[in-house]
Write a protein that holds these residues in place. Structure first.
Motif, PDB file in Angstrom:
ATOM      1  N   ASN A   1      -5.832   3.378   3.046  1.00  0.00           N
ATOM      2  CA  ASN A   1      -4.373   3.818   3.169  1.00  0.00           C
ATOM      3  C   ASN A   1      -4.010   5.177   2.530  1.00  0.00           C
ATOM      4  O   ASN A   1      -2.988   5.774   2.911  1.00  0.00           O
ATOM      5  N   MET A   2      -4.554   5.759   1.735  1.00  0.00           N
ATOM      6  CA  MET A   2      -4.452   7.149   1.268  1.00  0.00           C
ATOM      7  C   MET A   2      -4.930   7.987   2.669  1.00  0.00           C
ATOM      8  O   MET A   2      -3.979   8.993   2.747  1.00  0.00           O
TER       9      MET A   2
ATOM     10  N   PHE B   1      -4.473   7.198   5.525  1.00  0.00           N
ATOM     11  CA  PHE B   1      -3.227   6.973   6.320  1.00  0.00           C
ATOM     12  C   PHE B   1      -2.580   8.039   6.116  1.00  0.00           C
ATOM     13  O   PHE B   1      -1.765   8.430   6.988  1.00  0.00           O
ATOM     14  N   GLY B   2      -2.093   7.991   4.762  1.00  0.00           N
ATOM     15  CA  GLY B   2      -1.052   9.064   4.041  1.00  0.00           C
ATOM     16  C   GLY B   2      -1.196  10.444   4.661  1.00  0.00           C
ATOM     17  O   GLY B   2      -0.581  11.104   5.185  1.00  0.00           O
TER      18      GLY B   2
ATOM     19  N   ARG C   1       0.785  -1.166  -0.011  1.00  0.00           N
ATOM     20  CA  ARG C   1       0.000  -0.028   0.016  1.00  0.00           C
ATOM     21  C   ARG C   1       0.998   1.410   0.087  1.00  0.00           C
ATOM     22  O   ARG C   1       0.326   2.239   0.006  1.00  0.00           O
TER      23      ARG C   1
ATOM     24  N   ALA D   1      -7.022   0.994  -1.022  1.00  0.00           N
ATOM     25  CA  ALA D   1      -6.260   2.008  -1.515  1.00  0.00           C
ATOM     26  C   ALA D   1      -6.888   3.084  -0.682  1.00  0.00           C
ATOM     27  O   ALA D   1      -6.177   4.191  -0.128  1.00  0.00           O
TER      28      ALA D   1
ATOM     29  N   ALA E   1      -0.565   4.093  -2.291  1.00  0.00           N
ATOM     30  CA  ALA E   1      -1.591   4.874  -1.638  1.00  0.00           C
ATOM     31  C   ALA E   1      -1.321   5.627  -0.541  1.00  0.00           C
ATOM     32  O   ALA E   1      -1.611   6.890  -0.536  1.00  0.00           O
ATOM     33  N   VAL E   2      -0.318   5.283   0.348  1.00  0.00           N
ATOM     34  CA  VAL E   2       0.052   6.240   1.453  1.00  0.00           C
ATOM     35  C   VAL E   2       0.811   7.269   0.781  1.00  0.00           C
ATOM     36  O   VAL E   2       0.500   8.501   1.231  1.00  0.00           O
TER      37      VAL E   2
ATOM     38  N   HIS F   1      -2.389   2.336 -10.266  1.00  0.00           N
ATOM     39  CA  HIS F   1      -3.211   3.512 -10.265  1.00  0.00           C
ATOM     40  C   HIS F   1      -2.715   4.788  -9.938  1.00  0.00           C
ATOM     41  O   HIS F   1      -3.020   5.841 -10.306  1.00  0.00           O
ATOM     42  N   ALA F   2      -1.602   4.374  -8.902  1.00  0.00           N
ATOM     43  CA  ALA F   2      -0.714   5.684  -8.539  1.00  0.00           C
ATOM     44  C   ALA F   2      -0.276   6.260  -9.684  1.00  0.00           C
ATOM     45  O   ALA F   2      -0.146   7.677  -9.964  1.00  0.00           O
TER      46      ALA F   2
ATOM     47  N   GLU G   1      -8.470   3.748  -6.349  1.00  0.00           N
ATOM     48  CA  GLU G   1      -8.832   2.288  -7.254  1.00  0.00           C
ATOM     49  C   GLU G   1      -9.579   1.268  -6.314  1.00  0.00           C
ATOM     50  O   GLU G   1      -9.980   0.233  -6.889  1.00  0.00           O
TER      51      GLU G   1
ATOM     52  N   SER H   1      -2.207  -3.128  -7.826  1.00  0.00           N
ATOM     53  CA  SER H   1      -3.299  -2.181  -8.056  1.00  0.00           C
ATOM     54  C   SER H   1      -2.970  -0.671  -7.601  1.00  0.00           C
ATOM     55  O   SER H   1      -3.095   0.158  -8.562  1.00  0.00           O
ATOM     56  N   GLU H   2      -2.357  -0.704  -6.656  1.00  0.00           N
ATOM     57  CA  GLU H   2      -1.903   0.758  -5.903  1.00  0.00           C
ATOM     58  C   GLU H   2      -0.914   1.341  -6.852  1.00  0.00           C
ATOM     59  O   GLU H   2      -0.889   2.373  -7.066  1.00  0.00           O
TER      60      GLU H   2
END
Lengths: 245, 67, 374
Positions: free
Chosen positions: C70-71, C73-74, A74, C67, A77-78, A110-111, C63, A106-107
């Motif tokens: 976790n975004m 989280f960021g 992840r 995700a 995503a983070v 897409h990122a 997505e 996936s992450e």
């Protein structure tokens, strides 16, 4: 006698402690290269790293700048969350092949497709190190691992996944280069590539990634020098070095 | 003339520096370090070119070079 | 961030629960939202897409639910008030991230507009995620604070509390609604709010990109300080136990300070209907109808599901000697029922009425059941 000048030493951004990595492991070199670039670009005070799950899980103990962990796969995503709310910071992820190209595919895709203005240091050692040498998405055909005891077979396990080439197809991806750590010369090339990737982010160009072919002597069951030769002679044939995008 | 300083306690004995020294000046030491490995040792300091190949390939950042 | 003149102005607008939650979050200083489409909470995501950029915040359609969390989280690492929303199957996917957020002690708000399960279930309203929400949901010994609004106004209001609690305790907060609450339209009064957390100053979210001086742990770049590390990984011997003990201490404080409930006629009721969220609206109607018939019914509505308002349950017998029975009603098959029984510790009789999978107990169902008990 003229006083000797220090011409090579530990970068400021790399803490002066021993790592937990096995002897000959490429992670140590890659950590140092990132720290050297952070120092050279003068971004230590605004860089934010996202560490992976895998052998490099405690990379934040080694780098001397702000770091976060991420769940397995992840990291991007983070990183997206961090960079979107703090665009003035320099955000990078450091991920292994299992993290980036299996559980986090996936992450990753897409990122990259959103063109997140972050940098990825992708360590490809064709194996899961932390968990004991299982097959990775990048494991070579014929390569024996804990979960492919007879070697990876294309009809059963699929072919090595070339995620860098896949990501290069996406319009928002601005820079991808594959480098290797199999000799001092290649290490210096890897350093230049990492610098270009960070510079790309500083210039707000979009997604940048450096794939680093890195040795895992322990789970390749090879002495360190032989592992580097294997990258040169075998692995880099499957994963050709150079600028991909 | 250059000088290579090896932090023997951080050395894990992978000997990549030994392999890549163009003049083969670095050798495995005969004594063990606290990790229980034979660390790398600069044998013939006087011939060192200061090319830093050993430091560049060292995964454990054990090597400092002075020139 | 609101101008003074706007704070004084009292607006009444018609909104769905989903929209009210989104507007409440924005008004509470939320500046990062990531979400993935799922019915019946899509209006919330669409509202965020429309309104978050105008408020100087960030909207990301992720997505996946994995995700999205976790975004969050960021973004939370970086100091922003951050949230995500979803509905039951999507919330199951977010459990990994919620566990990490709890372990890394990050503030974050997660909205669950529940639908029927298990599996893909259906899109009808349900309260079947009570266990998942109140017991942690993901791996490890942790709790999210769980708030359960029962009207559009309360859904809006509780978003302020949700972000305050998240920041003050550095803990995930879940706002638990259902499809009815999310889709239902009611008049909403938008007013100015202060922190509702006892003894704590509200943490004000600064615009994107500004350092949050009150969140000294946030990742902002290490200029002028030692580097910050945000992690839940504790490998060194004893470290993880230490973290867990610290979490337990925090949960104890939350249990003591943050339990909230609403009640009606506790002093003279012979039967008390216990319900939360949408179900509590129906229960309230039934209590009114029972009272109109001269039957002494009361209502107890937990607003925080974790911490569960145990004390009010424990004190019921002492307050009201005529009280014989509690009737727990849920749009699920006896999940909150367990907390009620645990709080009462066998001291009062507890009956249950529940339906799920799209079925909703009606006022008549409650009156009939209460009639039999009385």
């Amino acid at each position: 006698m003229k006083e000797a000048q220090k011409i090579f030493s530990r970068p400021r951004s790399l803490r002066n402690i021993s790592t937990h990595y096995c002897g000959g492991c490429g992670h140590g070199i890659a950590h140092r290269l990132v720290a050297e670039i952070v120092d050279e670009l003068g971004i230590r005070e605004r860089v934010i790293a996202v560490a992976p799950v895998g052998c490099a899980v405690i990379a934040y103990d080694y780098w001397d700048f702000d770091c976060s962990e991420a769940a397995h796969g992840r990291a991007l995503a983070v990183a997206t969350g961090i960079k979107r709310v703090r665009p003035q910071n320099i955000v990078f992820t450091y991920q292994g092949d299992g993290d980036l190209a299996a559980i986090g595919t996936s992450e990753t895709i897409h990122a990259a497709n959103r063109g997140e203005n972050v940098t990825v240091i992708f360590i490809n050692n064709a194996i899961y190190g932390m968990t004991g040498g299982q097959m990775a998405p990048t494991t070579l055909l014929g390569q024996r691992t804990a979960t492919t005891p007879a070697g990876r077979q294309i009809g059963v396990h699929g072919a090595p996944l070339k995620i860098s080439e896949m990501l290069a197809l996406l319009p928002a991806v601005k820079y991808i280069e594959r480098v290797s750590l199999h000799s001092p010369q290649e290490v210096l090339k890897a350093k230049s590539a990492i610098k270009r990737a960070f510079q790309s982010q500083i210039d707000n160009l979009g997604f940048s990634m450096v794939e680093v072919l890195s040795a895992c002597p322990t789970y390749w069951d090879m002495p360190p020098k032989k592992a580097l030769d294997w990258i040169r002679d075998v692995m880099s044939k499957e994963f050709p070095l150079g600028r991909i995008k | 003339m250059a000088k290579v300083k090896i932090d023997i306690e951080k050395c894990k004995g992978c000997f990549l520096c030994v392999s890549f020294c163009p003049k083969r000046l670095i050798k495995p030491d005969s004594k063990l370090n606290r990790r229980g490995v034979r660390p790398a040792k600069m044998e013939i300091d006087s011939q060192c070119l200061g090319c830093a190949m050993c430091a560049v390939i060292c995964p454990d950042c054990c090597i400092e070079i002075y020139k | 961030m609101k101008s003074k003149s706007r704070q004084k102005e009292i607006k009444k607008i018609l909104m769905t629960g989903n929209e009210a939650i989104a507007q409440g979050a924005i008004d509470a200083g939320c500046r990062f939202y990531a979400g993935y489409p799922i019915t019946p909470q899509n209006e919330l995501t669409a509202y965020m897409a429309r309104c978050m950029p105008d408020s100087g915040g960030v909207f990301v359609q992720s997505e996946s639910e994995v995700a999205a969390i976790n975004m969050v989280f960021g973004a939370s690492c970086a100091g922003a008030r951050s949230m995500t929303s979803s509905s039951s199957p999507g919330i199951s996917l977010k459990q990994e991230g919620i566990s990490y957020i709890a372990g890394a002690e990050l503030p974050a708000v997660v909205v669950n507009i529940m639908r029927g399960g298990p599996g893909l279930g259906n899109i009808w309203p349900s309260q079947s995620d009570y266990f998942q929400a109140t017991r942690g949901g993901g791996h490890g010994d942790y709790h999210s604070i769980v708030l359960a609004p029962s009207s559009v106004q309360e859904a809006y209001d509780l978003m302020f509390l949700a972000f305050d609690l998240a920041d003050n305790y550095r803990n995930p907060v879940m706002v638990l609604g259902d499809g009815i609450l999310g889709q239902m339209m009611e008049p909403l009064q938008v007013t100015s709010h202060k922190s509702q957390v006892t003894g704590q100053k509200a943490v004000v979210c600064l615009p994107i990109g500004k350092a949050t001086s009150q969140k000294t742990w946030a990742l902002t770049g290490c200029e002028g300080r030692n580097p910050n590390i945000i992690k839940s990984f504790r490998m060194k011997e004893g470290d993880l136990e230490k973290l867990n003990l610290a979490l337990q201490k925090k949960y104890k404080a939350i249990r003591q300070k943050e339990a909230r409930f609403e009640s009606l006629f506790l002093e003279d009721a012979k039967i008390i209907i216990v319900a939360y969220g949408t179900m509590a609206r129906i229960a309230k109607g039934a209590v009114g109808m029972l009272r109109a018939k001269g039957k002494k019914a009361g209502l107890l509505r937990p607003i925080t599901l974790w911490p569960f308002p145990e004390k009010v349950f424990k004190d019921l017998q002492a307050r009201n000697s005529k009280l014989k029975t509690l009737l727990v009603t849920e749009m699920s098959y006896g999940q909150m029922l367990e907390d009620v029984k645990l709080a009462l510790d066998g001291k009062l009789k507890v009956e249950f009425l529940g339906r799920a999978g799209g079925g909703v107990p009606t006022e008549e169902d409650i009156i009939r059941k209460a009639g039999k008990i009385l």
